[in-house]
Design an enzyme around this catalytic site. Structure first.
Site, PDB file in Angstrom:
ATOM      1  N   SER A  44       1.260  -7.297  10.554  1.00 58.06           N
ATOM      2  CA  SER A  44       1.832  -8.306   9.662  1.00 58.06           C
ATOM      3  C   SER A  44       2.598  -7.683   8.498  1.00 58.06           C
ATOM      4  O   SER A  44       3.688  -8.147   8.140  1.00 58.06           O
ATOM      5  CB  SER A  44       0.728  -9.229   9.131  1.00 58.06           C
ATOM      6  OG  SER A  44      -0.277  -8.491   8.451  1.00 58.06           O
ATOM      7  N   LYS A  91     -10.279  -1.452  -3.641  1.00 57.86           N
ATOM      8  CA  LYS A  91     -10.289  -2.900  -3.892  1.00 57.86           C
ATOM      9  C   LYS A  91     -10.663  -3.663  -2.628  1.00 57.86           C
ATOM     10  O   LYS A  91     -11.220  -4.774  -2.706  1.00 57.86           O
ATOM     11  CB  LYS A  91      -8.947  -3.368  -4.449  1.00 57.86           C
ATOM     12  CG  LYS A  91      -7.723  -3.122  -3.569  1.00 57.86           C
ATOM     13  CD  LYS A  91      -7.399  -4.248  -2.644  1.00 57.86           C
ATOM     14  CE  LYS A  91      -6.219  -3.904  -1.753  1.00 57.86           C
ATOM     15  NZ  LYS A  91      -5.935  -4.929  -0.734  1.00 57.86           N
ATOM     16  N   ASP A 112      -3.929  -5.894  -7.675  1.00 53.70           N
ATOM     17  CA  ASP A 112      -4.232  -5.957  -6.248  1.00 53.70           C
ATOM     18  C   ASP A 112      -5.650  -6.461  -6.012  1.00 53.70           C
ATOM     19  O   ASP A 112      -5.921  -7.195  -5.051  1.00 53.70           O
ATOM     20  CB  ASP A 112      -4.048  -4.560  -5.628  1.00 53.70           C
ATOM     21  CG  ASP A 112      -3.699  -4.624  -4.152  1.00 53.70           C
ATOM     22  OD1 ASP A 112      -3.644  -5.730  -3.590  1.00 53.70           O
ATOM     23  OD2 ASP A 112      -3.495  -3.555  -3.547  1.00 53.70           O
ATOM     24  N   THR A 114      -6.628  -9.860  -3.771  1.00 49.30           N
ATOM     25  CA  THR A 114      -7.411  -9.629  -2.561  1.00 49.30           C
ATOM     26  C   THR A 114      -8.750 -10.356  -2.618  1.00 49.30           C
ATOM     27  O   THR A 114      -9.252 -10.809  -1.590  1.00 49.30           O
ATOM     28  CB  THR A 114      -7.641  -8.122  -2.351  1.00 49.30           C
ATOM     29  OG1 THR A 114      -6.393  -7.443  -2.434  1.00 49.30           O
ATOM     30  CG2 THR A 114      -8.240  -7.843  -0.993  1.00 49.30           C
ATOM     31  N   ARG A 117      -7.848 -10.417   4.642  1.00 49.82           N
ATOM     32  CA  ARG A 117      -8.765 -10.254   5.770  1.00 49.82           C
ATOM     33  C   ARG A 117     -10.121  -9.728   5.299  1.00 49.82           C
ATOM     34  O   ARG A 117     -11.152 -10.030   5.910  1.00 49.82           O
ATOM     35  CB  ARG A 117      -8.143  -9.315   6.806  1.00 49.82           C
ATOM     36  CG  ARG A 117      -7.947  -7.894   6.334  1.00 49.82           C
ATOM     37  CD  ARG A 117      -7.081  -7.068   7.255  1.00 49.82           C
ATOM     38  NE  ARG A 117      -5.679  -7.418   7.133  1.00 49.82           N
ATOM     39  CZ  ARG A 117      -4.694  -6.732   7.696  1.00 49.82           C
ATOM     40  NH1 ARG A 117      -4.968  -5.655   8.410  1.00 49.82           N
ATOM     41  NH2 ARG A 117      -3.451  -7.102   7.555  1.00 49.82           N
ATOM     42  N   ASN A 118     -10.125  -8.928   4.219  1.00 48.32           N
ATOM     43  CA  ASN A 118     -11.387  -8.410   3.692  1.00 48.32           C
ATOM     44  C   ASN A 118     -12.236  -9.537   3.111  1.00 48.32           C
ATOM     45  O   ASN A 118     -13.437  -9.611   3.354  1.00 48.32           O
ATOM     46  CB  ASN A 118     -11.108  -7.343   2.629  1.00 48.32           C
ATOM     47  CG  ASN A 118     -10.470  -6.110   3.222  1.00 48.32           C
ATOM     48  OD1 ASN A 118     -11.121  -5.284   3.815  1.00 48.32           O
ATOM     49  ND2 ASN A 118      -9.147  -5.992   3.081  1.00 48.32           N
ATOM     50  N   GLU A 136      -9.879  -3.266   6.610  1.00 48.92           N
ATOM     51  CA  GLU A 136      -9.849  -1.875   6.161  1.00 48.92           C
ATOM     52  C   GLU A 136     -10.944  -1.548   5.152  1.00 48.92           C
ATOM     53  O   GLU A 136     -11.346  -0.399   5.021  1.00 48.92           O
ATOM     54  CB  GLU A 136      -8.455  -1.547   5.612  1.00 48.92           C
ATOM     55  CG  GLU A 136      -7.412  -1.577   6.727  1.00 48.92           C
ATOM     56  CD  GLU A 136      -6.057  -1.015   6.341  1.00 48.92           C
ATOM     57  OE1 GLU A 136      -5.612  -1.290   5.219  1.00 48.92           O
ATOM     58  OE2 GLU A 136      -5.459  -0.322   7.172  1.00 48.92           O
TER      59      GLU A 136
END
Length: 338
Positions: free
Chosen positions: A11, A189, A242, A246, A253-254, A279
């Site tokens: 993506s 992060k 960031d 997030t 996704r996290n 990740e």
């Protein structure tokens, strides 16, 4: 106009390919997966990972790594962090002296505790390596939503060159020489975002989220400065900026994986449900390794590791964080004499 290859068709890679093409550059997109390239060639859209972002007819999609690398002005390395080393090894023979590689993935290698730029420099020593990071979900960049980001490079002329290539009216680019600080903020992060998601999955509220973000950046900065990163970086776009986006966004996704874990999913079940590389899971153990190496306390990240890898109940981890020994928030602020 620059001739640019995007190495990795996830993506983020596709969003940057679209952005850079709109900036007037010639773009090639590489993927190791033939079916992914066939879809892009046919549909000019990544229907799985970035639906709705249409790519132009004159963009090149290929599985040929050699032609993707040779003769390009800039290589944007956008593979997931666990594949940074193996992809760099495959690229190395085709990279010319002084060719620019911009890493846009986020992570730390568990086995070596190295940042991704250090891995690239180890495998491709002839390259000029830079990084690009900041609060920037691919879904929003692909739609042209205003975004700010940072290019990190050791040489100012490389940073300025990349700033000119990436920047436009909806994508503002700052530059910085603190490559290490940028990468540490980006990787760590993701682990704190897992914690934020876990708290959401447990049904906690805004107070908890604010606490995790604030104390999370304190942990990141404490470890990052011990390793040589700059405090200014951790208070900037690639640090607190960031981390906020997030921890707060469902694009993350996290965070999404953390929500599932908070609801009782195992780590493997959560990763399978998200259907993308989470990740933060890969960076969590590396973060603990770095904390031990530099003798730094990172209690939030430590509890995330215990939940992920030791079967600790998420609610118990939160309780343990709340009942830690009493602390002063900032020990550098002096008290009045009594």
């Amino acid at each position: 106009m620059a001739n640019i290859s995007i190495i990795g068709a996830g993506s983020w890679g596709i969003a940057l390919a679209s952005l850079l093409h709109k900036n007037g550059h010639e773009i090639t997109v590489w993927s190791i997966m033939e079916e992914e390239i066939e879809m892009l060639q046919k549909e000019h859209e990544h229907k799985d990972k970035l639906p709705g972002v249409k790519l132009p007819e004159n963009m090149i999609f290929t599985t040929d790594l050699e032609t993707s690398v040779r003769g390009k002005d800039v290589l944007v390395l956008a593979v997931p962090s666990p594949f940074t080393r193996s992809t760099s090894q495959k690229m190395a023979a085709y990279v010319a002296e002084g060719q620019i590689i911009v890493n846009v993935a986020k992570g730390i290698e568990e086995a070596t505790l190295k940042t991704l730029s250090a891995i690239i420099e180890e495998e491709i020593p002839q390259a000029e390596v830079a990084v690009l990071s900041g609060p920037s979900h691919a879904e929003e960049v692909g739609r042209g939503i205003p975004t700010t980001i940072v290019v990190g490079a050791r040489k100012k002329k490389i940073a300025e060159y990349l700033q000119n290539i990436f920047m436009n009216e909806v994508f503002r680019v700052y530059i910085s020489p603190d490559v290490l600080g940028i990468e540490l903020g980006a990787a760590l992060k993701n682990v704190v975002a897992l914690a934020a998601g876990i708290a959401d999955g447990l049904g906690y509220g805004d107070n908890t989220k604010a606490a995790l973000i604030t104390r999370g950046i304190a942990e990141i900065a404490r470890l990052g400065t011990a390793m040589g990163g700059r405090m200014e970086t951790f208070s900037g776009l690639t640090g607190i900026g960031d981390l906020i986006v997030t921890c707060a966004s469902m694009h993350s996704r996290n965070r999404r994986a953390g929500i599932l874990i908070g609801k009782g999913y195992t780590m493997d079940e959560a990763m399978a449900e998200v259907k993308m590389v989470v990740e933060g899971v890969y960076s969590a153990k590396a973060a603990m390794g770095l904390a031990r190496k530099y003798n730094i306390q990172i209690p939030i990240i430590e509890q995330v590791n215990q939940v992920l890898f030791e079967g600790k109940a998420a609610g118990e981890a939160v309780k343990e964080l709340m009942l830690r020994d009493k602390k002063i928030e900032n020990p550098l602020i002096p008290w009045e004499e009594e």
